[in-house]
Design an enzyme around this catalytic site. Structure first.
Site, mmCIF file in Angstrom:
data_model
loop_
_atom_site.group_PDB
_atom_site.id
_atom_site.type_symbol
_atom_site.label_atom_id
_atom_site.label_comp_id
_atom_site.label_asym_id
_atom_site.label_seq_id
_atom_site.Cartn_x
_atom_site.Cartn_y
_atom_site.Cartn_z
ATOM 1 N N HIS A 115 4.055 -1.545 1.423
ATOM 2 C CA HIS A 115 2.660 -1.501 1.647
ATOM 3 C C HIS A 115 1.925 -2.040 0.531
ATOM 4 O O HIS A 115 0.489 -2.389 0.462
ATOM 5 C CB HIS A 115 2.388 -0.198 1.953
ATOM 6 C CG HIS A 115 2.143 0.984 0.723
ATOM 7 N ND1 HIS A 115 3.280 1.936 0.577
ATOM 8 C CD2 HIS A 115 1.463 0.996 -0.321
ATOM 9 C CE1 HIS A 115 2.914 2.372 -0.320
ATOM 10 N NE2 HIS A 115 1.835 2.061 -1.212
ATOM 11 N N ASP A 145 9.574 1.070 3.923
ATOM 12 C CA ASP A 145 8.223 0.630 3.194
ATOM 13 C C ASP A 145 9.091 -0.004 1.722
ATOM 14 O O ASP A 145 8.466 0.289 0.488
ATOM 15 C CB ASP A 145 7.544 1.782 2.597
ATOM 16 C CG ASP A 145 6.217 1.561 1.918
ATOM 17 O OD1 ASP A 145 5.691 0.612 2.127
ATOM 18 O OD2 ASP A 145 5.663 2.710 1.431
ATOM 19 N N SER A 219 2.776 3.636 -6.358
ATOM 20 C CA SER A 219 3.505 3.201 -5.319
ATOM 21 C C SER A 219 4.549 2.000 -5.797
ATOM 22 O O SER A 219 4.149 1.013 -6.447
ATOM 23 C CB SER A 219 2.718 2.834 -4.251
ATOM 24 O OG SER A 219 2.026 3.849 -3.690
#
Length: 478
Positions: A115, A145, A219
């Site tokens: 993402h 992901d 992230s």
């Protein structure tokens, strides 16, 4: 004299408290060497993309929200004041700091979250020495992901060491390094809260849950053990406020490395698939299926044409082991199956008719869209008959209903009156296919079974609602 004794007592108490505090401090880990060793291999990831502006684009410092998970978009929308409303206009691509990553090998392979880079026209990697390099996307896997990048340099790059996430234990210290809100190489620490967590957004990743402070920008950064080894990739947070609330989730390194190897070879990832819908075993279901304790994955539905449909697995089987791995919770099954290569022959231990059996099954490939179950409106049924013991009015299925649900047996629920059926949530339109582990062929058989149902023990009923099957349990009183 009294005052002197009191002062001496206070001094002794303070000294003891000081020694106790010193002992506690000495038992806490020192992360300084670990951070110094690993930080050079942690990078900042930014992207550029051609996009149109939105009403939020006028907010100072507002990052690009495209491609971010909803939880992060909600965070930014609440955290930044809205700028003046603007008409959409075409913008020139500009770098946006989105997340973190880490260097896997000295030749420039970098791992981050999908993402972070999804939909990007260009991907930029900023190294610890402040150099910015253009990165190539080798491959991405939206399900886990994860995204694998590659940068080119004339020198060997610092890289991380990969540990075994399977060796992690709840309560163990872990450390995160990343770029929350663009603050490069921020370090946070905490403990492993749990392992093998399934999240609503993804059932094929057994997430590591921690209480390490993770925020937007972390992230894709590494989760490290005290040996300085990467044991996870920080991916998601759970929040009701938009900020960190003590629930962070990381992709296990064991899963990530399997994804990396497949991305290097083919640029995509294949996962194993059985083609079943499973549900959790609770105490009542365990009693109904003859299990000594609530454990396993109950097969509530089998996808037409899937591996289970072509194999020997049956609806009502409780999967206790898959390929040598014990299945304690239903969420354990997708984790175990997903890591098996399609085409592999797997051995399953199931509970069927209250007896343990071992069956062999060829694992298929997980399709891109595995939401196979379809719903259909109930067609007109023949006149119904009431079963007063359960408090439910049922009818024979029409041929159209059988074809729409792809079933050969069952009865339709027309009305739910006061009684056990209402108490367990049965609804008009539901289709009952089995009762007390016996397949329902007709209304007459259903009536006969209800009259013979035992009292004071759990009884299971398989129900199809809007195309999806599940088991419910109830208990009849004397």
């Amino acid at each position: 004299m009294f005052l002197l004794k009191r002062m001496m007592a206070v001094t002794v108490a303070t000294a003891l408290l000081g020694w106790q505090s010193l002992g506690m401090a000495q038992s806490l880990p020192d992360f300084t060497d670990l951070v110094e060793e690993v930080s050079p291999a942690v990078v900042n990831i930014s992207t550029s993309r051609a996009a149109t502006s939105s009403p939020m684009a006028g907010a100072p410092g507002m990052p690009d929200l495209e491609g971010m998970p909803p939880i992060f978009r909600e965070f930014f929308e609440h955290s930044f004041p809205q700028g003046p409303q603007q008409q959409p206009r075409q913008q020139q691509p500009s770098p946006q700091s989105l997340g973190s990553g880490f260097i896997l090998s000295k030749d420039g392979y970098i791992l981050t979250n999908n993402h972070v880079v999804e939909g990007a026209d260009e991907i930029f990697v900023r190294l610890s020495d402040r150099r910015e390099l253009l990165a190539k996307l080798v491959g991405a896997d939206p399900r886990s992901d994860l995204a694998l990048l590659k940068i080119e340099t004339d020198e060997d790059l610092p890289s991380v060491r990969i540990g075994k996430s399977s060796d992690l234990k709840p309560g163990e210290w872990v450390l995160a390094i990343g770029s929350p809100f663009g603050f490069d190489h921020s370090v946070t620490a905490g403990i492993v809260s749990a392992k093998g967590r399934s999240l609503p957004t993804e059932n094929y990743v057994p997430f590591i849950q921690t209480d390490v402070a993770i925020n937007p920008g972390n992230s894709g950064g590494p989760l490290l053990n005290l040996k300085g080894e990467v044991v996870g990739i920080n991916s998601q947070i759970f929040t009701r406020s938009g900020g960190f609330m003590g629930l962070s989730f990381a992709i296990p390194a064991d899963v990530a490395m399997d994804v990396v190897e497949q991305l290097k070879v083919s640029g995509s990832v294949q996962r194993g698939w059985l083609g079943v819908v499973v549900q959790e075993i609770n105490k009542d279901l365990a009693e109904s299926f003859g299990l000594p304790k609530p454990a396993g994955a109950l097969v509530a539905q089998i996808m037409p044409g899937g591996p289970a449909d072509e194999g020997s697995l049956e609806v009502g089987d409780v999967i206790l082991e898959f390929d040598g791995k014990e299945i304690n919770m239903s969420s354990d099954l997708p984790h175990a199956v997903g890591r098996v290569r399609p085409g592999t022959e797997a051995s399953l231990v199931v509970m069927r008719d209250k007896k343990r059996r071992t069956i062999e099954l060829k694992v298929g490939a997980l399709p891109e869209d595995d939401a196979v179950a379809a719903s259909s409106a109930p067609a007109e049924a023949v006149p119904s008959v009431a079963s007063n013991r359960l408090g439910v009015v049922v009818a024979e299925l029409t041929e159209q209903q059988r074809e729409a649900l792809d079933i050969s047996a069952g009865i339709a629920v027309r009305e739910v009156r006061q009684g056990p059926a209402a108490m367990v949530g049965l609804r008009p339109g539901d289709v009952v296919t089995s009762l007390d582990n016996q397949q329902i062929e007709s209304v007459k058989q259903f009536e006969q079974l209800t009259e013979k149902l035992p009292t004071n023990r759990s009884v299971s009923m398989r129900v199809i609602r809007e195309g999806r099957a599940s088991y419910i349990t109830f208990r009849l009183a004397d």
